[in-house]
Motif scaffolding. Sequence first.
Motif, short mmCIF file in Angstrom:
data_model
loop_
_atom_site.label_atom_id
_atom_site.label_comp_id
_atom_site.label_asym_id
_atom_site.label_seq_id
_atom_site.Cartn_x
_atom_site.Cartn_y
_atom_site.Cartn_z
N ILE B 36 0.86 -1.18 0.00
CA ILE B 36 0.00 0.00 0.00
C ILE B 36 0.90 1.24 0.00
O ILE B 36 1.80 1.34 0.85
CB ILE B 36 -0.91 0.02 1.24
N PRO B 37 0.68 2.13 -0.93
CA PRO B 37 1.49 3.36 -0.90
C PRO B 37 1.33 4.06 0.43
O PRO B 37 0.23 4.08 0.99
CB PRO B 37 0.89 4.19 -2.04
N GLU B 40 -1.61 6.23 1.29
CA GLU B 40 -2.95 5.64 1.41
C GLU B 40 -3.14 4.84 2.68
O GLU B 40 -4.19 4.28 2.93
CB GLU B 40 -3.23 4.74 0.20
N ARG B 41 -2.11 4.72 3.45
CA ARG B 41 -2.23 3.96 4.69
C ARG B 41 -3.13 4.70 5.66
O ARG B 41 -3.19 5.93 5.66
CB ARG B 41 -0.86 3.71 5.31
N ILE B 42 -3.79 3.94 6.48
CA ILE B 42 -4.72 4.55 7.42
C ILE B 42 -3.97 4.79 8.72
O ILE B 42 -3.48 3.84 9.34
CB ILE B 42 -5.94 3.65 7.64
N ASP B 44 -4.83 5.34 11.67
CA ASP B 44 -5.34 4.69 12.87
C ASP B 44 -4.68 3.33 13.12
O ASP B 44 -4.62 2.84 14.22
CB ASP B 44 -6.86 4.49 12.76
N PHE B 45 -4.24 2.72 12.03
CA PHE B 45 -3.60 1.43 12.18
C PHE B 45 -2.10 1.59 12.30
O PHE B 45 -1.35 1.47 11.34
CB PHE B 45 -3.91 0.53 10.97
N GLU B 47 1.62 0.70 13.04
CA GLU B 47 2.35 -0.56 12.94
C GLU B 47 2.57 -1.19 14.32
O GLU B 47 2.45 -2.38 14.49
CB GLU B 47 3.70 -0.34 12.27
N GLU B 49 0.81 -1.10 16.85
CA GLU B 49 -0.36 -1.72 17.45
C GLU B 49 -0.74 -3.03 16.77
O GLU B 49 -1.11 -4.00 17.40
CB GLU B 49 -1.54 -0.75 17.34
N ILE B 50 -0.65 -3.03 15.44
CA ILE B 50 -1.17 -4.21 14.74
C ILE B 50 -0.11 -5.22 14.39
O ILE B 50 -0.41 -6.29 13.93
CB ILE B 50 -1.93 -3.81 13.47
N THR B 51 1.17 -4.88 14.56
CA THR B 51 2.20 -5.86 14.24
C THR B 51 2.62 -6.59 15.50
O THR B 51 3.17 -6.00 16.42
CB THR B 51 3.44 -5.18 13.63
N PRO B 52 2.31 -7.87 15.56
CA PRO B 52 2.69 -8.61 16.75
C PRO B 52 4.19 -8.82 16.82
O PRO B 52 4.94 -8.41 15.93
CB PRO B 52 1.97 -9.94 16.58
N ASP B 74 2.27 -0.14 26.13
CA ASP B 74 1.60 0.72 25.16
C ASP B 74 0.16 0.95 25.58
O ASP B 74 -0.51 0.06 26.08
CB ASP B 74 1.60 0.06 23.77
N PRO B 76 -3.70 1.12 24.99
CA PRO B 76 -4.60 0.50 24.02
C PRO B 76 -5.20 1.54 23.08
O PRO B 76 -5.18 2.73 23.38
CB PRO B 76 -5.68 -0.14 24.90
N PHE B 78 -8.22 2.12 22.37
CA PHE B 78 -9.34 2.86 22.96
C PHE B 78 -9.43 2.51 24.44
O PHE B 78 -9.01 1.43 24.85
CB PHE B 78 -10.65 2.57 22.23
#
Lengths: 253, 448
Positions: B36-37, B40-42, B44-45, B47, B49-52, B74, B76, B78
């Motif tokens: 994803i360029p 265009e990345r969002i 809110d996501f 890295e 947080e979402i990368t284990p 970190d 959370p 929310f």
Amino acid sequence: MERIIIVANQKGGVGKTSTVVNLAAGLVQLGHRVAVIDLDSQGALTISLGFDPYTVRPSTYNLLLDENIAFADVLKDTGKNIALAPANAELIAAEYKLYSQSERTERLRNILQLPREPFDFILIDTAPNLGLVTVNGLAAAHELLIPVAANYLSMRGVRSLLDSVWLIREKLNPQLKLLGVLPTLVHPKAAHAKSAIYEMKTVFKQKVFHAFIPYDDVAATAPAMRKSVLEYAPNSAVATAYLYLAKEVSYAK
Amino acid sequence: MLNKLSQDPLEGKGEEMIPQRGLPFDDIDETPLEEIPPEERIPDFSEAEITPRATESTPEEIPADDNHPFDDGDEPSFQLSAEESEALMGDTEGIFTMEATPWELTETEAEAFMGSADEAFNPEPEATPEEDRSLHGPPGEIALVEHFAEPKETEPDMGMSTHLEDDPAEIEKLFADELAQPSSPIPAQPAPGIVHAAGGVQHEAQSAEDAMIELLVTDEDMLAMWRRADQAQKDVKRLISTLYIARQQLNHIQAARNELMAGKAYYEDAERHINEVEFRVQLSIQLDKLAKTTIPRLYVYLASWFIITVALLFIFGENIFSAEGSSLYFLAGSMLWGGMGGLVGALMPLIKHFSVEQDFAPRHNWWYIASPFVGSVMGAIIYLFMMLGSLSITSGEVSSPVIIYILSGLAGYQHKIFTNLVKRMLKVLEFDGQEEVEEEVEPKTSSG
């Protein structure tokens, strides 16, 4: 070029239908033409997109068993720029009737290969089993998306799916490739869920989507409103995750 | 035990997602999922947080005192405020501070449910290999006997629990086996058959016969046989137009598929069914060709015989049917009626094998051609027997030739039966002759 993506996992309740509905909605938001095919006799996808699986005709049952029906004859306009090939309870009978048919595993593929209006994406929702109807979907698809709930039992369901994928790739569809593994129902604070994602990444490495679908009530409520989460709660974490997933899918090689 | 509980229970469990043959995809390492360029990345996501932990460290690198790299402080994504939380959940304080009321069984009740605790916690000495076999299944007969045996008195089954729950030793053993499993994928095994694979069932150790079947009947063989069944089904639809024959063949195909689904051990049975169908289809193709060549010629031939015979009967009928006619006319009449019988005897099987059974074989052509001739000869023989008085119906005198003609016709129609009859008569004569010889010989041998 049209991409046919099947969403499958032998384990039930991992978010297959939610993934199809919301990924379709996300892809539409990104400007793609999308069709979805419901291969689950429970018709959850059909319900989620606003049709009654008890009355809707023709359905994917006809698509699999009637030789004189075309893909376009089955498609319904959902009013969301998503074309739906709905399912109804008759699909259970298809499982048995297909058994006595020739080319029973390639019916869907043959139909989709006939000349017709092209889509950018065709998403296939499957039942939580590996019967002939699901095999038809796997034989027709180009890519496999595996939603896995972030828990131990759900992860174990992946193995039997992959066992079948071996055979499908060997015997029916050598082109079938893994699009990715999608962690779903992730409790953001749960250590178990994070460990599950970690294990998924250990095994599937690059093929685990960056997006993961958090556990949230909106995902359960949206189908009752006949809406995708992206319409029902566009600012929710689930909607954001599915939109991000749509981007990942859209840009996937 | 405490050490085990503090560990990540999912650690290494990812391997359980991998089939025996490994992952069916070979590009897991090579192809990144997406590109994803960045624009265009969002946001809110993030890295982080979402990368284990996988991208940050391997399991071996995880410090012993920090098995959970996610517990890194970190925030959370929310966080509910205390008011929001209370609005959603109500007052949970009481729930979490509620003291559990212990539920205790009396010793008698406990024993009724669980059996003697002493037995459970002091398991018997380790089973010998023979005993072990009976516990763990194979050979199948023993396992089945065990499975269907009446429950033992020492193991009361209240219908509330499995035997595992009753026996902590078994549970201990089960977990020990689970933990002892190798973490690496099991070496590749021959692929399971089509039917077995769907369930992903783990098989017990194979018997020698099973192993031999596995060697001799490959998955490719099974698939090829399945495809032969498919092809046979198409051919039946296309080439066999008679309903009951098509039904028979479809039954064969269904039986073959059932055999294939039952496993590789039934491969040969399936093959036999498919062979029968394929043979039938071949026969049908051959019959279609013969229907344009040989069979019409045979019909024309037999029809010519019929016309000639009827014409001769019309021409010589007066002499043939007259009681005062000459012997030559009676002989000719017998031959004509015998020939007519032979003609009917050929025509009926021809109709049967061509139109009804649809299994006409060209090698029988000469039988159809010869049948009227044989019938004529049989008619002549019947006449001669009658004249010689061998058959005592007319005592050698012809009061009415009709009886001779009827017998000639029947002899021509069923000349095989009459030929056998004559053979038997000859055998009787032959036997009588032999007995006479033996009677003559016996006195000589007894007298020495």
